[in-house]
Design a protein around this motif. Structure first.
Motif, PDB file in Angstrom:
ATOM      1  N   ASP B  91       0.831  -1.204   0.000  1.00 60.97           N
ATOM      2  CA  ASP B  91       0.000   0.000   0.000  1.00 60.97           C
ATOM      3  C   ASP B  91       0.865   1.253   0.000  1.00 60.97           C
ATOM      4  OD1 ASP B  91      -2.241  -1.466  -0.007  1.00 60.97           O
ATOM      5  OD2 ASP B  91      -2.652  -1.299   2.145  1.00 60.97           O
ATOM      6  N   ARG B  92       1.876   1.226   0.864  1.00 56.16           N
ATOM      7  CA  ARG B  92       2.721   2.407   0.978  1.00 56.16           C
ATOM      8  C   ARG B  92       3.471   2.660  -0.322  1.00 56.16           C
ATOM      9  NH1 ARG B  92       3.725   0.916   6.389  1.00 56.16           N
ATOM     10  NH2 ARG B  92       5.537  -0.271   5.726  1.00 56.16           N
ATOM     11  N   ALA B  93       3.971   1.588  -0.916  1.00 59.12           N
ATOM     12  CA  ALA B  93       4.703   1.734  -2.177  1.00 59.12           C
ATOM     13  C   ALA B  93       3.775   2.283  -3.255  1.00 59.12           C
ATOM     14  CB  ALA B  93       5.280   0.387  -2.608  1.00 59.12           C
ATOM     15  N   GLU B  94       2.526   1.825  -3.223  1.00 60.70           N
ATOM     16  CA  GLU B  94       1.557   2.294  -4.216  1.00 60.70           C
ATOM     17  C   GLU B  94       1.299   3.789  -4.036  1.00 60.70           C
ATOM     18  OE1 GLU B  94       0.036   1.627  -6.835  1.00 60.70           O
ATOM     19  OE2 GLU B  94      -1.637   3.058  -6.793  1.00 60.70           O
ATOM     20  N   LEU B  95       1.155   4.234  -2.787  1.00 66.21           N
ATOM     21  CA  LEU B  95       0.942   5.651  -2.536  1.00 66.21           C
ATOM     22  C   LEU B  95       2.149   6.475  -2.981  1.00 66.21           C
ATOM     23  CD1 LEU B  95      -0.848   6.233   0.888  1.00 66.21           C
ATOM     24  CD2 LEU B  95      -1.689   6.618  -1.417  1.00 66.21           C
ATOM     25  N   GLU B  96       3.324   5.931  -2.730  1.00 64.87           N
ATOM     26  CA  GLU B  96       4.541   6.636  -3.112  1.00 64.87           C
ATOM     27  C   GLU B  96       4.613   6.781  -4.637  1.00 64.87           C
ATOM     28  OE1 GLU B  96       9.161   5.782  -2.317  1.00 64.87           O
ATOM     29  OE2 GLU B  96       7.846   5.370  -0.616  1.00 64.87           O
ATOM     30  N   ARG B  97       4.277   5.674  -5.317  1.00 62.40           N
ATOM     31  CA  ARG B  97       4.280   5.700  -6.772  1.00 62.40           C
ATOM     32  C   ARG B  97       3.283   6.754  -7.273  1.00 62.40           C
ATOM     33  NH1 ARG B  97       1.537   4.843 -10.735  1.00 62.40           N
ATOM     34  NH2 ARG B  97      -0.268   4.245  -9.466  1.00 62.40           N
ATOM     35  N   PHE B  98       2.104   6.746  -6.647  1.00 63.20           N
ATOM     36  CA  PHE B  98       1.077   7.708  -7.025  1.00 63.20           C
ATOM     37  C   PHE B  98       1.581   9.145  -6.820  1.00 63.20           C
ATOM     38  CE2 PHE B  98      -2.189  10.642  -5.544  1.00 63.20           C
ATOM     39  CZ  PHE B  98      -3.105  10.596  -6.577  1.00 63.20           C
ATOM     40  N   ASP B  99       2.205   9.388  -5.655  1.00 63.68           N
ATOM     41  CA  ASP B  99       2.699  10.737  -5.334  1.00 63.68           C
ATOM     42  C   ASP B  99       3.720  11.201  -6.367  1.00 63.68           C
ATOM     43  OD1 ASP B  99       1.075  10.883  -3.199  1.00 63.68           O
ATOM     44  OD2 ASP B  99       2.629  10.694  -1.657  1.00 63.68           O
ATOM     45  N   ASN B 100       4.661  10.329  -6.682  1.00 67.41           N
ATOM     46  CA  ASN B 100       5.695  10.697  -7.664  1.00 67.41           C
ATOM     47  C   ASN B 100       5.069  11.064  -9.002  1.00 67.41           C
ATOM     48  OD1 ASN B 100       7.782  10.349  -5.919  1.00 67.41           O
ATOM     49  ND2 ASN B 100       8.116   8.204  -6.468  1.00 67.41           N
ATOM     50  N   GLU B 101       4.128  10.250  -9.409  1.00 69.30           N
ATOM     51  CA  GLU B 101       3.443  10.478 -10.672  1.00 69.30           C
ATOM     52  C   GLU B 101       2.637  11.773 -10.607  1.00 69.30           C
ATOM     53  OE1 GLU B 101       2.843   9.282 -14.511  1.00 69.30           O
ATOM     54  OE2 GLU B 101       4.138   8.365 -12.985  1.00 69.30           O
ATOM     55  N   PHE B 102       2.019  11.973  -9.445  1.00 72.90           N
ATOM     56  CA  PHE B 102       1.095  13.083  -9.250  1.00 72.90           C
ATOM     57  C   PHE B 102       1.762  14.439  -9.440  1.00 72.90           C
ATOM     58  CE2 PHE B 102      -1.245  16.059  -6.492  1.00 72.90           C
ATOM     59  CZ  PHE B 102      -2.523  15.896  -6.994  1.00 72.90           C
ATOM     60  N   VAL B 103       3.009  14.583  -8.969  1.00 72.81           N
ATOM     61  CA  VAL B 103       3.673  15.884  -9.066  1.00 72.81           C
ATOM     62  C   VAL B 103       4.534  16.006 -10.319  1.00 72.81           C
ATOM     63  CG1 VAL B 103       3.669  16.452  -6.618  1.00 72.81           C
ATOM     64  CG2 VAL B 103       5.528  15.073  -7.562  1.00 72.81           C
TER      65      VAL B 103
END
Lengths: 466, 174
Positions: B91-103
């Motif tokens: 879950d945490r890795a997924e959120l991190e991936r999302f964050d990186n993509e997001f910005v």
């Protein structure tokens, strides 16, 4: 918050006409967040140089405290002394993290060759040994010529040379021993410093000092040492004290048997030097040695600093905390910081060397600003490849600093908080040149200024003044 | 305009609120997601934003708001778990991936996002965008930083100050 969160709309429009994304007029808390998110002190210095506003933000004491909590001061390298203090040689600097282009630029901007020791006042023979290093200063001693030197290699400043012949040392004997001098100074007060040394004979100790305002030096009265261990008949010199260890504004000299310590409290008016019994917790569990120092917090309030003691038992790094400031006797809490076993094993694999017997695998050298420095060999074992490493007490992370032979003593050199980001520069300018007027200042104010006994004066020469 | 898709509703009938952007677009979103904003949280706790009312956000345009809500919806489940001590590494890795993509966005969007995160007081998003800007300027010289962030050219006084500073901290300008 000092600055307002929102710009008036007309101003925002005007700016956005020239710059579509007005990053330079963000609300203050956002700019602080951005600066706090920078990866290193070096990046912060760059960012703070871009504009006055960012520089002011980064100069705030609260900002500094938070930044330093998350970004420990970077180690630039290690200074290695000559193999012994009778060799006419000058310490050499070994940079760490050589692949870090940023740090390389910082190092290249300074004078890590210690040129002043070659071209400065002639002190003969030039047998310079590194004694201590704090807040960008490097303290060197020369027992052959009875001189000390205090340099700031990064800022290319000579803080001073100190001559023991100016002190009245006649009341001692020929058997007197001088231990390595120790330095107390803080990033916050870049023009202040306090150098302490300890000499002893068979039963007494005496503390002396040089400071930024007392460059001719001063000696405290002799102190009778309690229960001095019997001198070793095989040793010609009477050698019963360890070199001093600094924690905040206190210095500790342990007996070689670790049963007692001489403690110097530099916070009180006139200094206080006393002996204290060392609780068994400190030397217990068969620990061969311990080191004493401070955590990161010590730089913020050095006066309230109780010593952090770290020792090794087998592969475990233990830490003792608690106790009253300056005292070893108060209750100490013990915890295990880290089992260094696996790290040590991989370090020896790195060196293509066989893992030695338990007990000889590594040596802790010191504790500074929350970092334990250790090596994979002992200085008496020469010509052996050795890793020099640091361990963060906070995170338990081990960093490999550099690999070379451990044939001489060393001191880590860290990058201090830059002067231009200390805010209120008046505090450190030569505005309050010494003098009796300072004695009228309130006690509170002096406590803020590090050790209390000395007066304000900022004299030091830059490299070019030589 | 359709509301952005909400995440998995935990109990079927999650409470919804309506947000109205500066250009009058209505967004219907789960209260839990919108509550990541400290500013909105109080209004929502008071029962505002439901039904036909909607909460007007005069400082945030619809493009930015839809981006902000994308972030909130993604992060709402983890935030509901109270910092998610039992979140899995995946879950945490997924959120991190999302964050990186997001910005990974255009600077003008990033700027609007910074302002919105500030105005709406969304803590996680504030640190995320601050980190992004820090990443953009790390390792750069002061002049490069000014160019990157579109600062106006230094005034003569600023330039003089920089020149003086450069004498001592020359390495910072390389």
């Amino acid at each position: 918050m000092a600055c307002s969160g929102e710009l008036p709309p007309e101003k925002r429009r005007r700016i956005s006409a020239t710059a579509p994304h007005a990053f330079h007029c963000l609300p203050c808390p956002l700019e602080i967040n951005i600066l706090q998110s920078l990866p290193s002190l070096v990046s912060l210095v760059r960012a703070a140089s871009t504009c006055r506003r960012w520089r002011d933000l980064a100069s705030d004491p609260g900002f500094r405290r938070r930044f330093r909590t998350n970004h420990p001061p970077p180690v630039l390298g290690l200074f290695f002394s000559p193999p012994n203090d009778a060799i006419p040689a000058i310490p050499s600097f070994a940079p760490v993290r050589r692949d870090d282009a940023d740090l390389a630029k910082v190092v290249l901007s300074g004078d890590f060759l210690l040129t002043p020791l070659y071209v400065g006042p002639r002190v003969a023979p030039p047998c310079w040994f590194v004694a201590d290093s704090r807040s960008g200063r490097l303290l060197l001693f020369n027992w052959q010529a009875m001189h000390l030197a205090l340099l700031n290699p990064l800022e290319k400043r000579v803080e001073g040379y100190f001559d023991f012949s100016e002190l009245d040392l006649m009341d001692g004997g020929p058997q007197d021993q001088f231990l390595e001098p120790r330095l107390i100074c803080f990033d916050e007060f870049p023009s202040r410093f306090w150098i302490f040394f300890l000499r002893h004979d068979q039963r007494r100790v005496q503390v002396g000092m040089f400071t930024d305002t007392m460059r001719e030096g001063m000696l405290l009265p002799w102190l009778d040492a309690p229960e001095r261990p019997n001198p070793n008949p095989n040793e010609q010199r009477d050698d019963w004290l360890e070199d001093g260890m600094v924690a905040g504004v206190f210095i500790y000299w342990f007996y070689k048997n670790y049963r007692h310590a001489i403690i110097l409290d530099t916070t009180t008016e006139g200094l206080r030097c006393y002996a204290e019994e060392v609780p068994p917790a400190v030397y217990g569990e068969g620990a061969a040695y311990c080191v004493l120092g401070e955590d990161v917090a010590a730089t913020e309030d050095p006066h309230a600093c109780s010593p952090r003691i770290v020792y090794v038992h087998r592969n475990m790094i233990h830490r003792l905390t608690g106790g009253a400031p300056g005292s070893l006797a108060a209750p100490l809490l013990r915890d295990v910081v880290k089992d260094l076993g696996p790290d040590i094993e991989s370090l020896f694999v790195d060196l293509h060397m066989q893992l030695p017997e338990v007990g000889n695998r590594f040596t802790i050298f010191g504790l500074r600003d929350g970092f334990v420095y250790f090596t994979t060999s002992h200085p008496v074992v020469q010509n052996v490849a050795t890793w020099f490493c640091s361990l963060s007490l906070e995170t338990g992370q081990v960093e490999k600093l550099l690999c070379r032979t451990y044939d001489a003593r060393f001191q880590p050199y860290t990058m201090p908080w830059p002067r231009f980001l200390l805010g209120d520069p008046d505090d450190d300018n030569d505005s309050g040149i010494g003098g009796p007027s300072d004695s009228s200042k309130g006690n509170n104010e002096r406590r803020q200024d590090g050790p209390a006994f000395s007066k304000k004066n900022g004299r030091s020469s830059t490299w070019s003044n030589l | 305009m359709a509301a952005p898709e909400s995440g998995d509703g935990n109990n079927g009938a999650a409470r919804m609120v309506t947000l109205i952007s500066s250009d009058n677009t209505r967004f219907e979103v789960e209260a839990a997601a919108a509550s990541l904003s400290q500013t909105l949280q109080l209004t929502i706790l008071d029962g505002g934003g439901g039904g036909g009312d909607g909460i007007p956000l005069p400082n945030v345009d619809s493009a930015t708001l839809s981006k902000v809500l994308e972030y909130c919806i993604k992060h709402a489940p983890a935030a509901a778990n109270g910092g998610a001590p039992n979140a899995t590494a995946v879950d945490r890795a997924e959120l991190e991936r999302f964050d990186n993509e997001f910005v990974n966005i255009d600077q003008s969007v990033l700027y609007s996002l910074i302002m919105a995160a500030h105005n709406l007081e969304i803590e996680g998003l504030q640190s995320l965008v601050a980190k992004k800007v820090a990443d953009m300027i790390k390792g750069k010289s002061p002049m490069e930083i000014r160019r990157t962030l579109g600062f106006p050219d230094p005034t003569p006084e600023e330039q003089a100050e920089m020149n003086a500073h450069m004498l001592e901290y020359g390495w910072a300008y390389e």
